[in-house]
Design a protein around this motif. Structure first.
Motif, PDB file in Angstrom:
ATOM      1  N   ASP A  87      35.534  32.656  41.961  1.00  0.00           N
ATOM      2  CA  ASP A  87      35.315  31.360  41.306  1.00  0.00           C
ATOM      3  C   ASP A  87      36.169  31.307  40.049  1.00  0.00           C
ATOM      4  O   ASP A  87      36.428  32.333  39.429  1.00  0.00           O
ATOM      5  N   ARG A  88      36.569  30.081  39.673  1.00  0.00           N
ATOM      6  CA  ARG A  88      37.384  29.926  38.458  1.00  0.00           C
ATOM      7  C   ARG A  88      36.614  29.093  37.452  1.00  0.00           C
ATOM      8  O   ARG A  88      36.022  28.091  37.825  1.00  0.00           O
ATOM      9  N   GLU A  89      36.672  29.486  36.220  1.00  0.00           N
ATOM     10  CA  GLU A  89      35.992  28.698  35.185  1.00  0.00           C
ATOM     11  C   GLU A  89      36.881  28.553  33.958  1.00  0.00           C
ATOM     12  O   GLU A  89      37.268  29.552  33.349  1.00  0.00           O
ATOM     13  N   PRO A  90      37.221  27.309  33.622  1.00  0.00           N
ATOM     14  CA  PRO A  90      38.081  27.111  32.449  1.00  0.00           C
ATOM     15  C   PRO A  90      37.329  27.332  31.147  1.00  0.00           C
ATOM     16  O   PRO A  90      36.161  26.945  31.024  1.00  0.00           O
ATOM     17  N   VAL A  91      37.980  27.966  30.215  1.00  0.00           N
ATOM     18  CA  VAL A  91      37.438  28.090  28.855  1.00  0.00           C
ATOM     19  C   VAL A  91      38.548  27.672  27.884  1.00  0.00           C
ATOM     20  O   VAL A  91      39.632  27.299  28.316  1.00  0.00           O
ATOM     21  N   VAL A 130      35.042  48.299  35.324  1.00  0.00           N
ATOM     22  CA  VAL A 130      34.828  47.293  36.381  1.00  0.00           C
ATOM     23  C   VAL A 130      36.011  47.347  37.357  1.00  0.00           C
ATOM     24  O   VAL A 130      37.166  47.405  36.943  1.00  0.00           O
ATOM     25  N   ARG A 131      35.711  47.338  38.682  1.00  0.00           N
ATOM     26  CA  ARG A 131      36.774  47.358  39.683  1.00  0.00           C
ATOM     27  C   ARG A 131      37.028  45.945  40.198  1.00  0.00           C
ATOM     28  O   ARG A 131      36.128  45.096  40.163  1.00  0.00           O
ATOM     29  N   ALA A 132      38.256  45.737  40.686  1.00  0.00           N
ATOM     30  CA  ALA A 132      38.657  44.384  41.134  1.00  0.00           C
ATOM     31  C   ALA A 132      37.659  43.842  42.172  1.00  0.00           C
ATOM     32  O   ALA A 132      37.343  42.640  42.171  1.00  0.00           O
ATOM     33  N   ALA A 133      37.176  44.723  43.048  1.00  0.00           N
ATOM     34  CA  ALA A 133      36.273  44.278  44.119  1.00  0.00           C
ATOM     35  C   ALA A 133      34.947  43.755  43.563  1.00  0.00           C
ATOM     36  O   ALA A 133      34.219  43.024  44.259  1.00  0.00           O
ATOM     37  N   GLU A 134      34.612  44.121  42.339  1.00  0.00           N
ATOM     38  CA  GLU A 134      33.334  43.683  41.756  1.00  0.00           C
ATOM     39  C   GLU A 134      33.432  42.315  41.068  1.00  0.00           C
ATOM     40  O   GLU A 134      32.426  41.737  40.668  1.00  0.00           O
ATOM     41  N   VAL A 135      34.671  41.817  40.946  1.00  0.00           N
ATOM     42  CA  VAL A 135      34.865  40.564  40.207  1.00  0.00           C
ATOM     43  C   VAL A 135      34.528  39.367  41.094  1.00  0.00           C
ATOM     44  O   VAL A 135      35.040  39.232  42.201  1.00  0.00           O
ATOM     45  N   ARG A 136      33.621  38.518  40.617  1.00  0.00           N
ATOM     46  CA  ARG A 136      33.204  37.332  41.371  1.00  0.00           C
ATOM     47  C   ARG A 136      33.765  36.045  40.756  1.00  0.00           C
ATOM     48  O   ARG A 136      33.805  35.010  41.394  1.00  0.00           O
ATOM     49  N   ARG A 137      34.135  36.142  39.466  1.00  0.00           N
ATOM     50  CA  ARG A 137      34.503  34.931  38.728  1.00  0.00           C
ATOM     51  C   ARG A 137      35.635  35.271  37.767  1.00  0.00           C
ATOM     52  O   ARG A 137      35.664  36.377  37.215  1.00  0.00           O
ATOM     53  N   VAL A 138      36.542  34.312  37.579  1.00  0.00           N
ATOM     54  CA  VAL A 138      37.628  34.528  36.619  1.00  0.00           C
ATOM     55  C   VAL A 138      37.622  33.369  35.621  1.00  0.00           C
ATOM     56  O   VAL A 138      37.551  32.200  36.012  1.00  0.00           O
ATOM     57  N   ILE A 139      37.690  33.722  34.342  1.00  0.00           N
ATOM     58  CA  ILE A 139      37.696  32.690  33.298  1.00  0.00           C
ATOM     59  C   ILE A 139      39.018  32.755  32.530  1.00  0.00           C
ATOM     60  O   ILE A 139      39.593  33.829  32.353  1.00  0.00           O
ATOM     61  N   SER A 140      39.494  31.598  32.099  1.00  0.00           N
ATOM     62  CA  SER A 140      40.709  31.551  31.277  1.00  0.00           C
ATOM     63  C   SER A 140      40.999  30.121  30.859  1.00  0.00           C
ATOM     64  O   SER A 140      40.272  29.191  31.221  1.00  0.00           O
ATOM     65  N   HIS A 141      42.085  29.984  30.109  1.00  0.00           N
ATOM     66  CA  HIS A 141      42.608  28.666  29.750  1.00  0.00           C
ATOM     67  C   HIS A 141      42.995  27.940  31.050  1.00  0.00           C
ATOM     68  O   HIS A 141      43.519  28.569  31.974  1.00  0.00           O
ATOM     69  N   PRO A 142      42.758  26.622  31.138  1.00  0.00           N
ATOM     70  CA  PRO A 142      43.058  25.896  32.379  1.00  0.00           C
ATOM     71  C   PRO A 142      44.499  26.085  32.848  1.00  0.00           C
ATOM     72  O   PRO A 142      44.764  26.156  34.056  1.00  0.00           O
ATOM     73  N   MET A 143      45.438  26.164  31.901  1.00  0.00           N
ATOM     74  CA  MET A 143      46.848  26.328  32.280  1.00  0.00           C
ATOM     75  C   MET A 143      47.047  27.691  32.953  1.00  0.00           C
ATOM     76  O   MET A 143      47.763  27.811  33.947  1.00  0.00           O
ATOM     77  N   ALA A 144      46.397  28.720  32.429  1.00  0.00           N
ATOM     78  CA  ALA A 144      46.526  30.062  33.008  1.00  0.00           C
ATOM     79  C   ALA A 144      45.905  30.090  34.402  1.00  0.00           C
ATOM     80  O   ALA A 144      46.476  30.661  35.339  1.00  0.00           O
ATOM     81  N   LEU A 145      44.743  29.444  34.580  1.00  0.00           N
ATOM     82  CA  LEU A 145      44.104  29.405  35.903  1.00  0.00           C
ATOM     83  C   LEU A 145      45.010  28.697  36.905  1.00  0.00           C
ATOM     84  O   LEU A 145      45.167  29.135  38.049  1.00  0.00           O
ATOM     85  N   ALA A 146      45.637  27.612  36.448  1.00  0.00           N
ATOM     86  CA  ALA A 146      46.528  26.858  37.342  1.00  0.00           C
ATOM     87  C   ALA A 146      47.768  27.676  37.690  1.00  0.00           C
ATOM     88  O   ALA A 146      48.232  27.659  38.829  1.00  0.00           O
TER      89      ALA A 146
END
Ligand SMILES: O=C(O)C(=O)Cc1ccccc1
Length: 408
Positions: free
Chosen positions: A220-224, A192-208
């Motif tokens: 888009d960001r989605e907390p998990v 997967v290339r960076a340009a294909e990424v539409r959404r990023v998921i992670s721990h809320p602290m990491a997203l922040a």
């Protein structure tokens, strides 16, 4: 604001090695660190969603989980002076502890930062993944494991108030601290290339912590639940339009590609973790150790006057503070911050003879000082504080560890 918190920027202290004054510490936190440390009201909120980690974990009922990572030894780097010195932790751990035979509960899937912190603090320990921080604490409280590890503050976000809330509700003692340098990577399925990424998921602290980088990417960001859980989710669902923020080790562990390194907005990104145990503390302070004592002080309000009195109790005895966090909840309305936002801080009172009781306090200080809780100067300071405070609970006395471990 109903639930406010302000810290006196003492977090900075955790980055300054005190025990080795001869070491030239030429990588001070950047100026923005202080401002970042003042941003309180932790973002490490956790949804009660089902864990992305399909593996057996400890959940609320205290059942033991499995973790394949077993007895591997952690390798750490010690940031001290100009260079990051590679330290292979083979015998005693970060705090001089050996973790063989100990089970340590952490929140997240194998490969989470908390797991690295546990393995660095207690080399040889068996780590036990838990769905939520509350589950990790319940596991040690209920005797299913020997220790739980909890991130309590970070240089970028200040105190993790939700985790403090959790800690105070349990009859647990702090037995060790560990500071971990947190590097964030952007991970994706192989190919997967960076340009294909539409959404990023992670721990809320990491997203922040990676807010600016994510804004630049326009995703888009989605907390998990946790960083490693995000990686596991990507892999098990073969998600091709989604990336995860996690550690380089998680990339190795789950066989994902690293699209970008060093995603955090601040290059200096250190998280402080505490190891917790059931009382009495099973850890004996090494004779030569610099000790630290953590406590919570509940008072009647008028915060700044109380802060001055607390400072005076310590400074008049020449005791240094390494943390002072002021929590106020004045009107019971909404507010940012911990799990108790808009509510008083709930603290388990273990001082009475009978069963411990959960008490509600609107005005609270979190204080860490240098020195052991049995040091007469510290004891005297606490006695002085008890004269004007409503309630004081010592959360633990442990070896101060001003090292910052880098597991990259
Ligand atoms: O999600 C993880 O990996 C954790 O261990 C929690 C966490 C997240 C970000 C920084 C430090 C700890």
């Amino acid at each position: 604001m109903a639930y406010t918190s302000s810290s006196l920027h003492l977090h900075k202290h955790l980055l300054l090695p005190k025990t080795n004054p001869s070491s030239s510490y030429s990588r001070p936190p950047p100026p923005s660190f202080v401002a970042a440390a003042a941003k309180i009201n932790g973002v490490n909120g956790h949804s009660s969603k089902k864990s992305p980690n399909g593996k057996a974990q400890i959940n609320g009922d205290g059942k033991k989980g499995v973790n394949g990572s077993g007895r591997k030894k952690a390798a750490a780097q010690h940031i001290n002076g100009n260079d990051r010195i590679h330290l292979s932790v083979s015998t005693g751990g970060a705090g001089g502890q050996d973790g063989f035979g100990l089970r340590v509960a952490f929140q997240g899937a194998p490969g989470a930062y908390s797991e690295f912190a546990a393995k660095t603090a207690l080399p040889g320990c068996d780590t036990v993944p838990c769905r939520a921080f509350a589950d990790a604490l319940a596991a040690v409280d209920g005797g299913a494991v020997d220790r739980a590890i909890l991130p309590v503050e970070s240089t970028m976000e200040g105190t993790a108030l939700r985790n403090y809330d959790l800690l105070l509700r349990h009859d647990l003692v702090v037995v060790q601290e560990i500071n971990l340098f947190v590097h964030y990577c952007l991970l994706a399925m192989p190919g997967v290339r960076a340009a294909e990424v539409r959404r990023v998921i992670s721990h809320p602290m990491a997203l922040a912590h990676c807010g600016r980088a994510l804004a630049r990417l326009g995703v888009d960001r989605e907390p998990v639940e946790d960083t490693a859980g995000a990686v596991e989710m990507l892999r098990s669902n073969r998600m091709l339009d989604t990336a995860a923020i996690a550690s380089p080790r998680a990339a190795d562990l789950y066989g994902l590609d690293v699209l970008a390194h060093g995603l955090q907005d601040e290059s200096w990104n250190v998280t402080r973790f505490l190891l917790l145990s059931k009382p009495p503390s099973p850890v004996t302070l090494p004779m030569d150790a610099d000790a630290k004592t953590s406590m919570v002080v509940a008072h009647r309000g008028g915060s700044m006057m109380v802060v001055l009195k607390v400072l005076s109790a310590f400074s008049s005895r020449n005791i240094n503070l390494t943390k002072l966090e002021v929590i106020n909840n004045n009107d019971g309305g909404g507010g940012g911050g911990g799990a108790a936002a808009g509510h008083p801080v709930m603290i388990l009172d273990t001082s009475a003879r009978g069963a411990p009781t959960l008490r509600a306090f609107p005005h609270v200080l979190y204080v860490d000082c240098e020195g052991a809780s049995h040091d007469p100067r510290v004891l005297d300071a606490i006695k002085e504080i008890e004269r004007f405070a409503v309630f004081v609970r010592v959360l633990g006395c442990y070896a101060a560890d001003s090292n910052v471990y880098d597991l990259q």
